[in-house]
Write a protein that holds these residues in place. Structure first.
Motif, PDB file in Angstrom:
ATOM      1  N   VAL A   9       0.926  -1.241  -0.164  1.00 53.03           N
ATOM      2  CA  VAL A   9       0.274   0.293  -0.169  1.00 53.03           C
ATOM      3  C   VAL A   9       0.807   0.902   0.100  1.00 53.03           C
ATOM      4  N   THR A  10       0.276   2.735  -0.455  1.00 55.65           N
ATOM      5  CA  THR A  10       0.872   3.747  -0.465  1.00 55.65           C
ATOM      6  C   THR A  10       0.008   4.712  -0.282  1.00 55.65           C
ATOM      7  N   PRO A  11       0.395   5.814  -0.070  1.00 61.88           N
ATOM      8  CA  PRO A  11      -0.361   7.373  -0.560  1.00 61.88           C
ATOM      9  C   PRO A  11       0.613   7.659  -1.997  1.00 61.88           C
ATOM     10  N   LEU A  12      -1.166   8.154  -2.489  1.00 61.74           N
ATOM     11  CA  LEU A  12      -0.747   9.217  -3.417  1.00 61.74           C
ATOM     12  C   LEU A  12      -0.339  10.180  -3.762  1.00 61.74           C
ATOM     13  N   GLY A  13      -1.020  10.800  -2.574  1.00 62.20           N
ATOM     14  CA  GLY A  13      -0.363  12.049  -2.122  1.00 62.20           C
ATOM     15  C   GLY A  13       0.078  12.473  -1.379  1.00 62.20           C
ATOM     16  N   ALA A  14       0.673  13.994  -0.829  1.00 64.28           N
ATOM     17  CA  ALA A  14       2.105  14.371  -1.149  1.00 64.28           C
ATOM     18  C   ALA A  14       2.356  15.713   0.449  1.00 64.28           C
ATOM     19  N   GLY A  15       2.705  15.767   0.885  1.00 69.61           N
ATOM     20  CA  GLY A  15       2.004  16.490   2.123  1.00 69.61           C
ATOM     21  C   GLY A  15       1.780  16.090   3.271  1.00 69.61           C
ATOM     22  N   VAL A  16       1.131  16.855   4.087  1.00 68.18           N
ATOM     23  CA  VAL A  16       0.125  16.260   5.143  1.00 68.18           C
ATOM     24  C   VAL A  16      -1.359  15.205   5.133  1.00 68.18           C
ATOM     25  N   ASP A  17      -1.316  15.399   3.680  1.00 61.04           N
ATOM     26  CA  ASP A  17      -2.195  14.375   3.109  1.00 61.04           C
ATOM     27  C   ASP A  17      -1.318  12.365   2.587  1.00 61.04           C
ATOM     28  N   ARG A  18      -0.257  13.099   2.954  1.00 63.27           N
ATOM     29  CA  ARG A  18       0.805  11.626   3.587  1.00 63.27           C
ATOM     30  C   ARG A  18       0.934  11.452   4.313  1.00 63.27           C
ATOM     31  N   PHE A  19       0.338  10.496   5.110  1.00 64.07           N
ATOM     32  CA  PHE A  19       0.451  10.238   6.733  1.00 64.07           C
ATOM     33  C   PHE A  19       1.965   9.262   6.068  1.00 64.07           C
ATOM     34  N   PHE A  20       2.839   7.555   5.287  1.00 62.92           N
ATOM     35  CA  PHE A  20       3.261   6.868   5.473  1.00 62.92           C
ATOM     36  C   PHE A  20       3.911   6.643   4.348  1.00 62.92           C
ATOM     37  N   ASP A  21       4.607   6.990   3.882  1.00 62.29           N
ATOM     38  CA  ASP A  21       5.730   5.906   2.204  1.00 62.29           C
ATOM     39  C   ASP A  21       5.182   4.548   2.400  1.00 62.29           C
ATOM     40  N   GLY A  22       5.228   3.954   2.867  1.00 63.52           N
ATOM     41  CA  GLY A  22       4.666   2.493   2.173  1.00 63.52           C
ATOM     42  C   GLY A  22       4.481   1.852   3.339  1.00 63.52           C
ATOM     43  N   GLU A  23       3.870   1.067   2.877  1.00 62.70           N
ATOM     44  CA  GLU A  23       3.383  -0.676   3.909  1.00 62.70           C
ATOM     45  C   GLU A  23       2.623  -1.761   3.502  1.00 62.70           C
ATOM     46  N   LEU A  24       3.270  -2.860   4.135  1.00 65.13           N
ATOM     47  CA  LEU A  24       3.242  -4.176   3.607  1.00 65.13           C
ATOM     48  C   LEU A  24       2.289  -5.121   4.573  1.00 65.13           C
ATOM     49  N   ARG A  25       1.454  -5.467   3.288  1.00 61.83           N
ATOM     50  CA  ARG A  25      -0.079  -5.997   3.956  1.00 61.83           C
ATOM     51  C   ARG A  25      -0.252  -7.881   3.900  1.00 61.83           C
ATOM     52  N   ALA A  26      -0.232  -8.628   5.149  1.00 60.45           N
ATOM     53  CA  ALA A  26      -0.159 -10.281   4.999  1.00 60.45           C
ATOM     54  C   ALA A  26      -1.694 -10.183   5.976  1.00 60.45           C
ATOM     55  N   LEU A  27      -2.786 -10.804   5.070  1.00 64.81           N
ATOM     56  CA  LEU A  27      -3.834 -11.028   6.306  1.00 64.81           C
ATOM     57  C   LEU A  27      -3.925 -12.463   5.269  1.00 64.81           C
ATOM     58  N   PHE A  28      -4.281 -13.024   6.067  1.00 63.10           N
ATOM     59  CA  PHE A  28      -4.954 -14.363   6.482  1.00 63.10           C
ATOM     60  C   PHE A  28      -6.211 -14.757   7.000  1.00 63.10           C
ATOM     61  N   ASN A  29      -6.896 -15.671   6.210  1.00 60.04           N
ATOM     62  CA  ASN A  29      -8.587 -15.681   6.425  1.00 60.04           C
ATOM     63  C   ASN A  29      -8.841 -17.477   5.892  1.00 60.04           C
ATOM     64  N   TRP A  30      -9.378 -17.608   7.400  1.00 56.75           N
ATOM     65  CA  TRP A  30      -9.773 -19.329   7.435  1.00 56.75           C
ATOM     66  C   TRP A  30     -11.085 -19.197   7.478  1.00 56.75           C
ATOM     67  N   ARG A  31     -11.635 -19.714   6.902  1.00 53.81           N
ATOM     68  CA  ARG A  31     -14.105 -19.946   6.342  1.00 53.81           C
ATOM     69  C   ARG A  31     -14.536 -21.295   7.046  1.00 53.81           C
ATOM     70  N   PHE A  32     -15.389 -20.873   8.312  1.00 56.79           N
ATOM     71  CA  PHE A  32     -15.694 -22.415   8.313  1.00 56.79           C
ATOM     72  C   PHE A  32     -16.425 -23.208   7.473  1.00 56.79           C
TER      73      PHE A  32
END
Length: 280
Positions: free
Chosen positions: A246-269
């Motif tokens: 994930v990365t923000p497309l804006g700049a200045g005050v609208d850019r709270f971080f540079d980048g983020e790595l995500r890992a999501l695991f979902n197990w359904r019943f």
């Protein structure tokens, strides 16, 4: 900042309603900080890394309409003040003694109604849209040491007002396509995904200014747009592992971080269909 969000969702009434619990925690800044002036007059944080439990969320959801290729859902997310209070220590004006200067009680309850939809015209192509409003009901009560008394702690400090989080609108859209799909194999599917998230404030942040203290700052009306690209790996049609960047497309005050790595695991019943297999 490393965030972890274990969660559990249970459906009722033949899958038409559900309740979900999210219990976030993070490796982040400590909730107790000592802001003291060090070499060359610079102030620095005292604790950069700690494990902090976050604000839990309870989510009530119901299916409004469902067909073979699309569904519409709505519900309410309630974020509860289960995280720690904030304590800030700092030097007095007259001496180098470090005393408690600020105490912020985590009391705010956030109501976050939402409506969402998913469309999967065939067994490979899937899309999702979500619209949500976040409202801070009661804010967090802040206290300051206006008398510079080293014996005062917590709620014994002087009340300075309530800090409110601005009302936000969240609008998200995601799309994906199962490039590989084989329900007879152990590894049953692979799909790239793309998402756009628009986080729009309806008002300014309002810092608390009281007797020489300013708690927070006002960056104006915040508008943050984040882009995500990733992929799903599915095993047995019930276990899905997602990796994304994930990365923000804006700049200045609208850019709270540079980048983020995500890992999501979902197990359904239960058994799945083309709608419930889509993961974002």
């Amino acid at each position: 900042v490393n965030r972890f969000v274990p969660g559990f969702e249970k459906t009722f009434y033949d899958g038409w309603t559900s309740i979900e619990l999210r219990t976030p925690f993070a490796a982040t800044l400590d909730n107790i900080q000592d802001i003291t002036f060090r070499d060359h007059g610079a102030a620095g944080l005292s604790e950069y890394r700690d494990i902090q439990f976050g604000n839990m969320s309870v989510i009530f959801k119901t299916l409004l309409f469902e067909q073979q290729t699309w569904a519409i859902t709505g519900g309410m997310q309630v974020m509860l003040p289960t995280a720690n209070n904030t304590y800030v220590f700092g030097q007095t004006a007259a001496t180098d003694e470090s005393i408690q200067q600020v105490f912020v009680a985590n009391e705010s309850v956030h109501l976050m109604p939402f409506v969402g939809g998913i469309w999967a015209p065939n067994d490979r192509f899937f899309n999702q849209i979500l619209f949500q409003i976040e409202t801070d009901v009661n804010g967090n009560l802040a206290y300051v040491n206006s008398t510079q008394d080293p014996t005062l702690r917590g709620r014994n400090l002087t009340p300075a007002g309530r800090a409110y989080y601005p009302t936000f609108m969240y609008l998200s859209f995601g799309t994906g396509y199962w490039l590989y799909k084989n329900d007879r194999a152990r590894f049953t599917g692979f799909s790239p995904i793309m998402e756009i998230h628009v986080n729009q404030a309806f008002e300014d942040f309002e810092p608390i200014c009281f007797q020489g203290y300013q708690l927070g700052q006002n960056p104006g009306v915040v508008s943050v747009t984040n882009a995500l690209i990733g992929c799903n790996f599915e095993w047995g049609r019930r276990s899905t592992l997602t990796f994304a960047y994930v990365t923000p497309l804006g700049a200045g005050v609208d850019r709270f971080f540079d980048g983020e790595l995500r890992a999501l695991f979902n197990w359904r019943f239960g058994p799945q269909n083309r709608l419930t297999r889509a993961q974002f």
